[in-house]
Design an enzyme around this catalytic site. Structure first.
Site, mmCIF file in Angstrom:
data_model
loop_
_atom_site.group_PDB
_atom_site.id
_atom_site.type_symbol
_atom_site.label_atom_id
_atom_site.label_comp_id
_atom_site.label_asym_id
_atom_site.label_seq_id
_atom_site.Cartn_x
_atom_site.Cartn_y
_atom_site.Cartn_z
ATOM 1 N N VAL A 50 35.572 -11.773 -43.258
ATOM 2 C CA VAL A 50 35.743 -10.335 -43.491
ATOM 3 C C VAL A 50 37.099 -10.042 -44.149
ATOM 4 O O VAL A 50 37.167 -9.406 -45.208
ATOM 5 C CB VAL A 50 35.629 -9.531 -42.171
ATOM 6 N N GLY A 52 44.261 -11.653 -40.315
ATOM 7 C CA GLY A 52 43.036 -12.473 -40.313
ATOM 8 C C GLY A 52 42.359 -12.431 -41.668
ATOM 9 O O GLY A 52 41.988 -11.364 -42.152
ATOM 10 N N GLY A 88 39.573 -14.378 -42.730
ATOM 11 C CA GLY A 88 38.321 -15.137 -42.706
ATOM 12 C C GLY A 88 37.263 -14.467 -43.559
ATOM 13 O O GLY A 88 37.571 -13.870 -44.595
ATOM 14 N N LYS A 109 21.315 -8.793 -27.765
ATOM 15 C CA LYS A 109 22.174 -9.949 -28.038
ATOM 16 C C LYS A 109 21.564 -11.185 -27.404
ATOM 17 O O LYS A 109 20.953 -11.107 -26.331
ATOM 18 C CB LYS A 109 23.570 -9.725 -27.419
HETATM 19 P P1 NAD Z 1 36.448 -15.559 -39.174
HETATM 20 O O1 NAD Z 1 36.431 -16.490 -38.039
HETATM 21 O O2 NAD Z 1 35.797 -15.929 -40.459
HETATM 22 O O3 NAD Z 1 37.963 -15.153 -39.513
HETATM 23 C C1 NAD Z 1 38.948 -14.868 -38.553
HETATM 24 C C2 NAD Z 1 40.289 -15.306 -39.142
HETATM 25 O O4 NAD Z 1 41.351 -14.853 -38.276
HETATM 26 C C3 NAD Z 1 40.432 -16.822 -39.270
HETATM 27 O O5 NAD Z 1 40.787 -17.150 -40.593
HETATM 28 C C4 NAD Z 1 41.536 -17.181 -38.267
HETATM 29 O O6 NAD Z 1 42.339 -18.259 -38.697
HETATM 30 C C5 NAD Z 1 42.331 -15.878 -38.228
HETATM 31 N N1 NAD Z 1 43.150 -15.684 -37.026
HETATM 32 C C6 NAD Z 1 42.882 -16.038 -35.747
HETATM 33 N N2 NAD Z 1 43.901 -15.657 -34.940
HETATM 34 C C7 NAD Z 1 44.815 -15.039 -35.724
HETATM 35 C C8 NAD Z 1 46.057 -14.400 -35.467
HETATM 36 N N3 NAD Z 1 46.597 -14.337 -34.242
HETATM 37 N N4 NAD Z 1 46.741 -13.865 -36.507
HETATM 38 C C9 NAD Z 1 46.239 -13.927 -37.762
HETATM 39 N N5 NAD Z 1 45.055 -14.526 -38.058
HETATM 40 C C10 NAD Z 1 44.348 -15.052 -37.053
HETATM 41 O O7 NAD Z 1 35.828 -14.185 -38.606
HETATM 42 P P2 NAD Z 1 35.220 -12.985 -39.461
HETATM 43 O O8 NAD Z 1 33.757 -13.170 -39.614
HETATM 44 O O9 NAD Z 1 36.083 -12.738 -40.658
HETATM 45 O O10 NAD Z 1 35.410 -11.794 -38.428
HETATM 46 C C11 NAD Z 1 36.698 -11.254 -38.164
HETATM 47 C C12 NAD Z 1 36.628 -10.357 -36.936
HETATM 48 O O11 NAD Z 1 35.689 -9.301 -37.159
HETATM 49 C C13 NAD Z 1 36.137 -11.072 -35.674
HETATM 50 O O12 NAD Z 1 36.813 -10.506 -34.574
HETATM 51 C C14 NAD Z 1 34.664 -10.737 -35.609
HETATM 52 O O13 NAD Z 1 34.170 -10.747 -34.283
HETATM 53 C C15 NAD Z 1 34.654 -9.316 -36.172
HETATM 54 N N6 NAD Z 1 33.391 -8.942 -36.808
HETATM 55 C C16 NAD Z 1 32.881 -9.689 -37.811
HETATM 56 C C17 NAD Z 1 31.695 -9.306 -38.420
HETATM 57 C C18 NAD Z 1 31.089 -10.129 -39.545
HETATM 58 O O14 NAD Z 1 30.128 -9.655 -40.140
HETATM 59 N N7 NAD Z 1 31.604 -11.292 -39.868
HETATM 60 C C19 NAD Z 1 31.020 -8.154 -38.010
HETATM 61 C C20 NAD Z 1 31.584 -7.385 -36.970
HETATM 62 C C21 NAD Z 1 32.772 -7.798 -36.384
#
Ligand code: NAD
Length: 335
Positions: free
Chosen positions: A176, A172, A174, A80
């Protein structure tokens, strides 16, 4: 000496400190393990309260990547980068300097996206090194892998991995969670969704017919599958005892606030697919593309189904939380 001890305590191999006076870049690259192959792990960009906190974060995150790669049985280890954000850092130039530092590591470390780092930042890195997954769609790959994890969870909990007619609650929406909603809708699942950004909820509802609930209510929704795709530490023992679902499978890292939460889920008869088994899609696609030297299809991440079932079956046999079994499998493979 204190830092060397921190590295030793984490079981890590190397820590590289990067200082580039011209751009203000200050970064730490932690490599936890290269036993199984080059170390993979993204770049986290944050303003840390201290340099020590940044070192700790880099070591912890690198170790988590090693476990994630090992449990997915990939020819890769974990690493990392943390970039210590500060107002004087000239962002684009700093990320290019980081790219040069990663290039000097000669392929022992391969990088990608993480919290606080944008796709544009990664493009800057990739302009200076070939060891960066700058074209990978992380959200899409992770969501596809999560579909496999959900199916495996359903298989373990109900005997069938059919998605049609299942009720899935997503916290959430976003990169994913939004993609997951679209994929599940395509398979005939009924959705309940929540995001603190109300606009995202409305958008997903329009696309998929999902029912939108408030972020405070989504965890307690009656459903077949609960998918935390927002934040870590959402599952305390108390929350776990009050869930109304058969399966928990989401992308958020560190969903279990404490080990007791894993035990509480097991006691409640809820199948928990460990976070780092379920969210390995982007890592699997990135490593496979690196090994093969070309782009591969998203179906490569469907192997998460078999990994998840392996962990869940062993957990059921040994009467232990799947999170503990996943750690055991990872440690056995890292030995
Ligand atoms: P992102 O930032 O695109 O989306 C996260 C979403 O969660 C946002 O839309 C935000 O408004 C929402 N959110 C925040 N707090 C909230 C709550 N209390 N209740 C409801 N919604 C809430 O992130 P992402 O890339 O979609 O990733 C989502 C999670 O998965 C993160 O924890 C990230 O670390 C993990 N993750 C992502 C990946 C990846 O490839 N993107 C890989 C492994 C792990």
């Amino acid at each position: 000496m204190a830092i060397l001890q921190q590295l030793a305590d984490s079981g890590g191999e190397t820590l590289t400190f990067v200082n580039d006076a011209a751009t203000g870049l200050r970064a730490i690259i932690a490599v936890h393990s290269t036993r199984r192959g080059p170390a993979f792990g993204g770049i986290r960009t944050l303003s840390y309260r201290s340099q020590n906190a940044a070192v700790e974060d880099a070591l912890r995150l690198a170790q988590a990547m090693s476990y994630k790669a090992a449990v997915a049985d990939l020819p890769a280890g974990g690493g990392k980068t943390v970039v210590l954000k500060h107002p004087e850092m000239r962002r684009a130039e700093a990320f290019r300097a980081l790219g040069r530092a990663i290039q000097r590591m000669g392929g022992s470390y391969f990088t990608g996206l993480d919290v606080g780092t944008s796709r544009e930042d990664l493009q800057e890195v990739a302009s200076e090194t070939k060891y960066a997954a700058s074209t990978l769609d992380f959200g899409k790959a992770t969501a596809r892998g999560l579909m496999a994890a959900i199916r495996a969870g359903l298989k373990a909990a109900t005997g069938s991995d059919e998605l049609e007619g299942r009720r899935v609650a997503i916290q959430g929406l976003g990169a994913v969670g939004g993609e997951l909603a679209r994929l599940l809708h395509g398979k005939g699942a009924a959705l309940v969704v929540a995001d603190t950004n109300a606009q995202l909820g409305l958008q997903v509802a329009e696309e998929t017919g999902a029912e939108v609930v408030s972020p405070s209510r989504v965890l307690a929704t009656s459903c077949d599958v609960l998918s935390p795709c927002a934040l870590g530490s959402v599952l305390t023992a108390h929350v776990a005892e009050n869930l109304h679902c058969k399966v928990v499978a989401g992308s958020a890292n560190n969903q279990l606030a404490t080990p007791a939460a894993g035990e509480a889920l097991r006691k409640a008869g809820i199948v928990y697919v460990p976070d780092y088994v379920a969210n390995a899609g982007a890592l699997i696609k990135g490593v496979t593309e690196h090994v093969k030297g070309r782009e591969v299809g998203f179906e490569v991440v469907d192997r998460i189904y078999d990994t998840a079932l392996l962990v869940l079956t062993r957990a059921a046999r040994e009467n232990r939380p799947p999170s503990q079994v996943a750690d055991d499998v990872a440690r056995e493979r890292l030995r």
